[in-house]
Design an enzyme around this catalytic site. Sequence first.
Site: not given
Length: 711
Positions: A20, A23, A400
Amino acid sequence: MPESLTKEEMKAYRVQGFSCVSCAKTFENNVKKLQGVENAEVNFGASKIYVKGQTTIEELEKAGSFENLKVQDEKEQKVEHEPFWKQKENIKVYISAVLLLASWILGKQLGEEHFLPTIGYAVSILVGGYSLFIKGFRNLIRLQFDMNTLMTIAIIGAAIIGEWVEGATVVILFAISEALERYSMDKARQSIESLMDIAPKEALIRRGNQEISIHVDDVQIGDIMIVKPGQKLAMDGTVIQGMSTLNQAAITGESVPVTKTVEDEVFAGTLNEEGLLEVSVTKRVEDTTLSKIIHLVEAAQAERAPSQAFVDKFAKYYTPAIVILAALIAIIPPLAGSGDWSTWIYQGLAVLVVGCPCALVVSTPVAVVTAIGNAAKNGVLIKGGVYLEETGNLKAIALDKTGTLTKGVPAVTDIVTYARNEDELMIITAAIEKGSQHPLASAIIKKVEAKGLHYNDVFMEEFQSITGKGVKAKINNEVYYVGSPSLFEELHNQIKNNQKEKITDLQTAGKTVMVLGTETEILAFIAVADEIRESSKEVISQLNHLGVDTVMLTGDNQRTAYAIGQQIGVADIEADLLPEDKLTFIKKLRGKHHVAMVGDGVNDAPALAASTVGVAMGGAGTDTALETADIALMSDDLNKLPYTVQLSRKALNIIKQNITFSLGIKAVALLLVVPGWLTLWIAIFADMGATLLVTLNSLRLLRIKKHHVMK
């Protein structure tokens, strides 16, 4: 790579076992406290830590022992992941589950009041929740309230009020939830890991008369690399001998092989399909295009998306609020005489479990990591969660014209003759134009060469440039002029009506007309145009279908620009623009809504920087494109644009769904407290179910492929 540290002063390590985000943060803080370490930054998405200073792998693993993290030097051969079911963290879950089941059976036979089932449940809780409790107690002492703290209070509270079965079940289900979270993050990270494994770790190098296989770290710039058919290239370089087709899918996302021959650029990680190639190495292994892609993707996955910043801020206040709410639920009703203490303490503990922010915290990073990894595999580099979300919100895309919607190389499209033979007239034109630097001149020479005509033998004298209008020269004692229609208006006073009409027709079709003639007559019209890319019309159609306004920006005159714009199907055409005008237009457009600018990343750099999202074409060949753009299309292929918009929109929707669902399910579960229906079972299933569902929802982003774009 973290921006706060430079490449020279840090060392990167791969980390296995992150379950996680919190952690990962704890590990980072632990490493910062190590002796000899000046600074450290964890990249959770890429599962890496960057360390400034001196330390060892043993010390780093000690700093990550709370989560049983495994650390490895980035340059070492990657250790194969253990199968999910064999991982050490999961074995304790099996033991805990067996103890829980055995204790439950004992309880049925000996009675729930017997001490043996209670001991079994207690051991099950300790085995399954040992590491959880250590983290929870540490956080409690520091008054840090995260999911570990909440779960620790809830489980110990359940044991105190005698709810041993539910306490043990909560431990097991929480461990399963963490394991699934770990598995899903590993799955999301596989996109980067697959990129890392693309290029071989050894290259066949010729030094002197010897051919030796050496590690890529030892290959020097200028070494000659031998690549046999069926082999992958280990390094970037330039072909010096041989011809072959290369599959460049790993770099550009294009599965159609590309022919490469002498002086062509080749990339590490591409597959040589048929011929033997000799390649002069042009970059060290850490500077290859593939290495840059990997580092950019890793850095992108470390970038926090705006929604992630919201979630983190929300979780910071939400978790302590849940603890206070749980305490109030446990204390106030019994004090007010609305029930006994054990009932309301149980409800309070259930609120703690349901309030766990697991699903909320994981809702954004899994989606971002998955989407950016998927894009990289399809040849699109998205440089961070912020650009992923911005692209999902795009309302307009400015493109462009030259080099983006068109090939950027003028070509002869029409030859209209009024006297003599066409080939003869083209030879005269090419002979006069060969001294010119004008791009239109090169288009004529290319056409003549393609026809196999010899123009270099023609003797030319008295060559003269007529500024802004054309050139003249004498061939075979006759003076010829090559130039614009206005030059011949001056020479002849006027051009015949039928010839004027022809010039207008060609110009209306978006072509530039050059005239060949003498002082007395017009001999030929040669029309030149920048060829439109085959993909442009289809891409613009797809973008319009996705509800994105398309704008073409060009320095061409209105008539030519309108002709090309109509042909391609863009919604808006802006012509006669200087580079600074493009910048002004983008700024004006950005004032109204989210806008992307698509260019080649070199002369469009200011406009790319001014847009909400700058998209550069052909990133594989230019470092500028990789550096200046927020998104780089690795191939020179516009087809990636609709795919990128759709992937970003999908990611944005999934993030919104995840946040809404993870908060919604908590709200529903918390409402069950009012009638007293909330149990620890419901609480843990609500928490684990939400985490699992948001994770699986995020992994759906792996399924979006380039060819899935809506037609």
